[in-house]
Motif scaffolding. Structure first.
Motif: not given
Ligand code: AMP
Ligand code: ZN
Length: 430
Positions: A125-143
Motif C-alpha cells: 500500500r506504500q506504492d504509487v501506481l501510475q496507470n498508463m493504460m487506456t481508460y474507457g471501454l478497454f479493461t486494461g486500465a479500469l480493472v
C-alpha cells in the motif's frame, strides 16, 4: 507476501475440488440461462448435467471469438443473480467489438485477482501506481485501477500518451510502479533518456507491470535497463475480466494463472485436441467465477505452455510461459510460418537497435522490417550501418527462414500507438 494466502497456496486436491464444483455450477447456469449454450450443447450431443469430473470438460464444445461477435450486443449475458453493472469491450481491430458484461461481484472479483497479482510482485500500500493504460471501454486500465485501490496504494489514472505529462506526474507524485504496454514502455524509456533524465537517480520507479501485447525477454531487458525497473509480465483478456488472469511472481519464471477462477487447457490449435502438460499450444480458458457472462472453453488464440514444476514462491496455481503470440498473428511468408515475436526477439538482442520496429509485407511476398536505431548508433557512419544491416538480415533469416529486407531508420521515426502496437502492415498482392 500474499494477498490471500489460503487460496493462493491451496493444496492441489482441494484446488481441483473447488474447480470442479465451480465448473458444474457454471455449466448449470449457462445451460439454464443462455440460449447460445443450450443450442451448442444440443448440437454437440452433450448433456451438461452429465459432467462428473474435470476431465469431462473436453466433451463440451468450444466458445470462439466469432461466437462472441455473433452474439453481440448482449446474447451471452445472464441477468439472474446480482446486477450487471459494467460494460467493457475487447480492443478488436476491425468491425464490431466483443461486448463483455460484469456483474457487481465480477467487478469485485476482478479487483481481488489484481490485488493478488500486485502483492505477488512485492507491491504494498506504500506504492504509487501510475496507470498508463487506456481508460474507457478497454479493461486494461479500469480493472487494474480497482485492484490497486483495493490494495490501498495511491493510483494515478494518467492514461496513455503525453509523455511530458507522464514524466511530470512521475516526478511530482513519486510513482513507484507503472502499468503500461511493452511498446509504450520502450517509447517512454527513449523519451526519458532524451530529456536527460536518469530514472535511477531522478525517479522513484521500481516496477513495471507490462502486458496487453506479446513481447520477448529481450524487450523485457531493454525496458528494465531503460527505466531502471523490474518488469513483471501481466496477462489477461477482456473475455476473462481483463488483466489479472495470469501474472509473474517475484521468481519471474512464468505467470501464475489463478486456477480457482480459470480452468486451463492447452489444445492443438489445428485439431482442437488437448495437449499433454508442458506442450505448447493454444490456451483455452473456462471462467469459474464470472457471474454476468461465464464462458465455457473459450479459445484465446494465445500460444503458450503450462509450467509443470511447482514454483518456489509457494503458490499452488500453475504457471504459464510467456505468450509467444497469437495463433492468428502467424504470418505465412513465402511458405514459412513467421511470428512477429520471433523477429522482435532477434532485433532486441542488438544493442544498436532502438525501441521500435515495423514489419511490412508488400508486393509478391516481400518482407521488409523497418528498424529504429538507438541514439548512440545513429552517428551517420555509413559503413557501420551497412555492416549492421547485414548482421541483422542474417540473424532474422536464420530465425524465421525468410530473408527480410532490413531498413534502418532514425530513432523515433516510426509511429507509436497509444493502445496496442501495430507491428505488421500487410499490403501483399497475392
Ligand atoms: P484485450 O481483450 O483487448 O484485453 O486483449 C487480450 C489479448 O491481448 C490477449 O488475448 C493476448 O493476445 C494479448 N495479451 C494480453 N496480455 C499479454 C501478455 N502479457 N503477453 C502477450 N499477449 C498479451
Ligand atoms: Zn511463483
Amino acid at each position: 507476501m500474499f494477498w490471500d494466502r489460503e487460496v493462493e497456496t491451496l493444496p492441489r486436491p482441494e484446488l481441483e475440488a473447488l474447480q470442479l464444483a465451480r465448473l458444474l455450477r457454471t455449466v448449470r447456469r449457462v445451460r439454464e440461462h443462455v440460449p447460445f449454450y443450450q443450442q451448442r450443447f444440443r448440437e454437440a450431443g452433450v448433456d451438461g448435467a452429465a459432467l462428473r469430473s474435470l476431465a469431462d470438460l473436453r466433451r463440451l464444445p468450444f466458445t470462439t471469438s466469432a461466437d462472441l461477435r455473433a452474439s453481440y450486443p448482449d446474447g451471452l449475458v445472464i441477468h439472474t443473480g446480482d446486477e450487471v453493472v459494467r460494460l467493457h469491450t475487447s480492443s478488436g481491430t476491425t468491425g464490431k467489438p466483443k461486448a463483455l458484461f460484469f456483474s457487481r461481484s465480477d467487478v469485485n472479483q476482478a479487483a481481488e485477482l489484481i490485488a493478488r497479482c500486485l502483492v505477488m510482485t512485492g507491491a504494498t500500500r506504500q506504492d504509487v501506481l501510475q496507470n498508463m493504460m487506456t481508460y474507457g471501454l478497454f479493461t486494461g486500465a479500469l480493472v487494474m485501477h480497482y485492484g490497486a485501490e483495493k490494495v490501498g496504494m495511491l493510483v494515478i489514472p494518467a492514461g496513455p500518451g503525453n509523455s511530458e505529462r507522464q514524466l511530470m506526474l512521475m516526478k511530482d507524485f513519486g510513482s513507484t510502479i507503472i502499468h503500461t504496454t511493452p511498446s509504450y514502455a520502450l517509447y517512454f524509456a527513449d523519451f526519458v533518456e532524451r530529456r536527460g533524465v536518469d530514472p535511477r537517480r531522478d525517479l522513484k520507479l521500481r516496477k513495471g507491470l507490462i502486458g496487453a501485447e506479446p513481447y520477448s525477454e529481450e524487450t523485457r531487458r531493454k525496458i528494465e535497463e531503460g527505466l531502471g525497473i523490474e518488469v513483471y509480465n501481466s496477462y489477461g483478456l477482456s473475455e476473462m475480466n481483463g488483466p489479472g488472469v495470469a501474472f509473474e511472481c517475484r521468481e519471474r519464471q512464468g505467470m501464475h494463472i489463478w486456477e480457482d477462477n480459470y480452468l486451463v487447457e492447452i489444445i492443438d490449435p489445428d485439431t482442437g485436441e488437448p495437449l499433454p502438460e508442458g506442450e505448447t499450444g493454444e490456451l483455452v480458458l473456462t471462467s469459474l467465477a464470472r457471474e454476468a457472462m461465464p464462458l465455457v472453453r473459450y479459445r484465446t488464440r494465445d500460444i503458450t505452455s503450462v509450467v509443470a514444476e511447482p514454483c518456489p514462491c509457494g503458490r499452488t496455481h500453475r504457471r504459464v510461459n510467456r505468450i509467444t503470440g497469437r495463433s492468428d498473428d502467424m504470418l505465412i511468408v513465402r511458405g514459412a510460418n513467421v511470428y512477429p515475436q520471433q523477429i522482435e526477439s532477434v532485433l532486441m538482442r542488438f544493442p544498436e537497435v532502438g525501441r521500435n520496429y515495423l514489419i511490412r509485407l508488400e508486393g509478391l511476398d516481400e518482407m521488409t522490417v523497418q528498424v529504429e536505431l538507438s541514439d548512440a548508433t545513429f552517428d551517420g557512419q555509413f559503413e557501420h550501418l551497412l555492416k549492421l544491416q547485414e548482421r541483422i538480415t542474417e540473424k532474422v533469416r536464420a530465425e524465421v527462414m525468410v530473408k527480410p529486407k532490413i531498413e534502418l531508420v532514425a530513432p523515433g521515426s516510426l509511429p507509436v500507438s497509444e493502445g496496442k502496437a501495430k507491428r505488421v502492415i500487410d499490403n501483399r498482392k497475392l
